[in-house]
Write an enzyme that holds these catalytic residues in place. Structure first.
Site, short mmCIF file in Angstrom:
data_model
loop_
_atom_site.label_atom_id
_atom_site.label_comp_id
_atom_site.label_asym_id
_atom_site.label_seq_id
_atom_site.Cartn_x
_atom_site.Cartn_y
_atom_site.Cartn_z
N CYS A 149 0.82 -1.22 0.00
CA CYS A 149 0.00 0.00 0.00
C CYS A 149 0.85 1.27 0.00
O CYS A 149 0.35 2.35 -0.31
CB CYS A 149 -0.93 -0.01 1.21
N HIS A 173 -3.54 6.89 3.35
CA HIS A 173 -3.88 5.61 2.72
C HIS A 173 -5.29 5.21 3.16
O HIS A 173 -5.65 5.31 4.33
CB HIS A 173 -2.86 4.55 3.15
N ASN A 193 -9.88 -0.70 0.18
CA ASN A 193 -8.42 -0.54 0.16
C ASN A 193 -7.90 -1.03 -1.20
O ASN A 193 -7.94 -2.22 -1.49
CB ASN A 193 -7.82 -1.37 1.31
N1 COA Z 1 -18.14 -9.95 9.13
C1 COA Z 1 -18.63 -10.26 10.35
N2 COA Z 1 -17.85 -10.62 11.38
C2 COA Z 1 -16.52 -10.66 11.17
C3 COA Z 1 -15.95 -10.35 9.93
C4 COA Z 1 -16.82 -9.98 8.87
N3 COA Z 1 -16.39 -9.66 7.66
N4 COA Z 1 -14.60 -10.46 10.01
C5 COA Z 1 -14.34 -10.83 11.27
N5 COA Z 1 -15.49 -10.96 11.97
C6 COA Z 1 -15.67 -11.35 13.36
C7 COA Z 1 -14.48 -12.13 13.88
O1 COA Z 1 -14.61 -13.50 13.54
C8 COA Z 1 -14.62 -11.91 15.38
O2 COA Z 1 -15.61 -12.74 15.89
P1 COA Z 1 -15.43 -13.44 17.35
O3 COA Z 1 -15.33 -12.29 18.31
O4 COA Z 1 -16.66 -14.24 17.49
O5 COA Z 1 -14.16 -14.22 17.25
C9 COA Z 1 -15.14 -10.48 15.47
O6 COA Z 1 -15.71 -10.19 14.17
C10 COA Z 1 -14.07 -9.45 15.78
O7 COA Z 1 -12.94 -9.71 14.94
P2 COA Z 1 -11.67 -8.80 14.94
O8 COA Z 1 -10.69 -9.34 13.95
O9 COA Z 1 -11.19 -8.62 16.36
O10 COA Z 1 -12.29 -7.43 14.44
P3 COA Z 1 -11.61 -6.04 14.30
O11 COA Z 1 -12.39 -5.05 15.06
O12 COA Z 1 -10.13 -6.10 14.54
O13 COA Z 1 -11.85 -5.73 12.76
C11 COA Z 1 -10.58 -5.70 10.73
C12 COA Z 1 -11.26 -6.56 11.79
C13 COA Z 1 -9.93 -6.61 9.71
C14 COA Z 1 -11.64 -4.85 10.07
C15 COA Z 1 -9.53 -4.79 11.45
O14 COA Z 1 -8.70 -5.57 12.26
C16 COA Z 1 -8.68 -4.05 10.48
O15 COA Z 1 -9.16 -3.21 9.73
N6 COA Z 1 -7.37 -4.29 10.49
C17 COA Z 1 -6.43 -3.60 9.62
C18 COA Z 1 -6.53 -4.18 8.26
C19 COA Z 1 -5.81 -3.34 7.25
O16 COA Z 1 -6.01 -2.16 7.17
N7 COA Z 1 -4.98 -3.99 6.43
C20 COA Z 1 -4.31 -3.36 5.38
C21 COA Z 1 -3.21 -2.50 5.88
S1 COA Z 1 -2.49 -1.64 4.56
#
Ligand code: COA
Length: 341
Positions: free
Chosen positions: A119, A260, A290
């Site tokens: 990215c 970003h 993204n």
């Molecule tokens: N829909 C519904 N539920 C989902 C899901 C989806 N698409 N993806 C994950 N979940 C669930 C998980 O299974 C988890 O369930 P559980 O509590 O029963 O285990 C719950 O939601 C929370 O998951 P978690 O991973 O802790 O959520 P989060 O608040 O961290 O959000 C992201 C997940 C991926 C959105 C977040 O971590 C994120 O944006 N990370 C950065 C990613 C990024 O920007 N990457 C590129 C960098 S350049």
């Protein structure tokens, strides 16, 4: 050549391309166990663009580049370097997508190369374009950030597939003798100890293509979501504070902060840490998701096409991605005002 005679690098134009097909959160609800409400709340993303089956990274890059070249009022013959940032090249690993973009644009006998900085790719390219121009080696550099991220996403993995989209952005960086037009600062860095936060484990020399890598889905993007989230907020905030302090510029004096576009919550946390007003922050994550190396130039293009980016106005770019890589840039936009093309 004495430094007095060497030119400066100037950001002359922007262009972008977003594929026609829109994939909404409601469409994703029919494919995986998720909901529009969950995705919007956790990421701010409402929809993303998906390239057609016969539309490749180089096609999108070339379309964005055509627009940037036209808006820079130069001819394709004037371009003497083509740089492309992508982690979804047309081919792993050769020829480079930059070579194919050049060919599609009819640019011949010109150095062309790809870089892989995820990215952060587009801002990484700005550092390279600046170095080539300010050393006197090149005069008009075409920089392209293009991704067909949908080609490396596992559409059954709800953690990653909701986040990414396809698209391309391009810019022309040209030599100028006018210091007022030059980049103020660009900075890029990396830390490979976080390599496993965001990666596609195959194909590569570690995991050459095999039935086993396919069965295990190692060709798809894998991510440590919450660790990446925390590191992104910390790194983006620190990086932007450093570049502003180094150049004696206050966050409130930046007209256009273009971070970003990975996740609205990350952008909001960084904006709040800098006490940025909403109108300073450019947002496209809701409509494109993204798009990795294309994210920053697509966001600059959106700002440009809104009519709100004028000659001489300062842009602050801030990005973060797999590698780990990060980069920031402070530079004025010194191109034409937008008129409907
Ligand atoms: N829909 C519904 N539920 C989902 C899901 C989806 N698409 N993806 C994950 N979940 C669930 C998980 O299974 C988890 O369930 P559980 O509590 O029963 O285990 C719950 O939601 C929370 O998951 P978690 O991973 O802790 O959520 P989060 O608040 O961290 O959000 C992201 C997940 C991926 C959105 C977040 O971590 C994120 O944006 N990370 C950065 C990613 C990024 O920007 N990457 C590129 C960098 S350049």
């Amino acid at each position: 050549m004495s430094r007095d005679l060497l030119p400066f690098a100037a950001f002359r134009s922007i262009g972008a391309y977003a594929p026609e097909k829109i994939l909404t959160n409601f469409d994703l609800e029919k494919m995986i166990d998720t909901s529009d409400e969950w995705i919007v709340k956790r990421t701010g993303i409402k929809e993303r663009r998906i390239a057609a089956d016969d539309e490749f990274t180089s096609d999108m890059g070339a379309k964005a580049a055509e627009i940037a070249i036209e808006r820079a009022n130069i001819s394709r013959k004037d371009i003497d370097l083509v740089l492309c940032a992508t982690v979804t090249p047309d081919y792993f690993n050769m020829p480079s997508t930059a070579c194919i973009v050049s060919h599609k644009l009819g640019i011949r006998d010109v150095q062309a190369l790809d870089i892989s900085a995820a990215c952060s790719g587009f801002v990484y390219l700005l550092t390279i374009a600046k170095a080539f121009i300010e050393s006197g080696m090149k005069k008009n550099v075409l920089v392209v950030g293009a991704e067909k991220f949908s080609s490396i996403v596992d559409w059954t993995d709800r953690i990653t597939c909701i986040l990414f989209g396809d698209g391309a952005g391009a810019a022309i960086i040209s030599a100028t003798q006018n210091k007022e037009e030059s980049f103020i600062d660009v900075h890029a860095s990396a830390d490979g100890s976080y390599a496993d936060f965001l990666m596609t484990p195959a194909p590569g020399s570690v995991n050459p293509m095999s039935q086993k890598t396919l069965d295990e889905g190692l060709n798809f993007v894998q991510m440590k979501g919450s660790e990446t989230f925390k590191l992104a907020v910390k790194t983006l905030t620190r990086d932007v504070k450093e570049i502003l302090a180094k150049n004696n510029i206050k966050p409130e004096d930046i007209p256009h902060f273009i971070p970003h576009q990975a996740n609205y919550r990350i952008i909001k946390a960084v904006g709040d840490a800098l006490r940025m007003r909403d109108e300073q922050v450019v947002l496209t994550v809701h409509k494109y998701g993204n798009t990795s190396a294309a994210s920053i130039p697509m966001a600059i293009n959106d700002l440009y096409e809104s009519g709100n980016l004028k000659y001489g106005e300062l842009m602050l770019l801030d990005t973060f991605g797999g590698g780990l890589t990060w980069a920031s840039a402070l530079l004025p936009y010194v191109g034409n005002k937008y008129t409907h093309d």
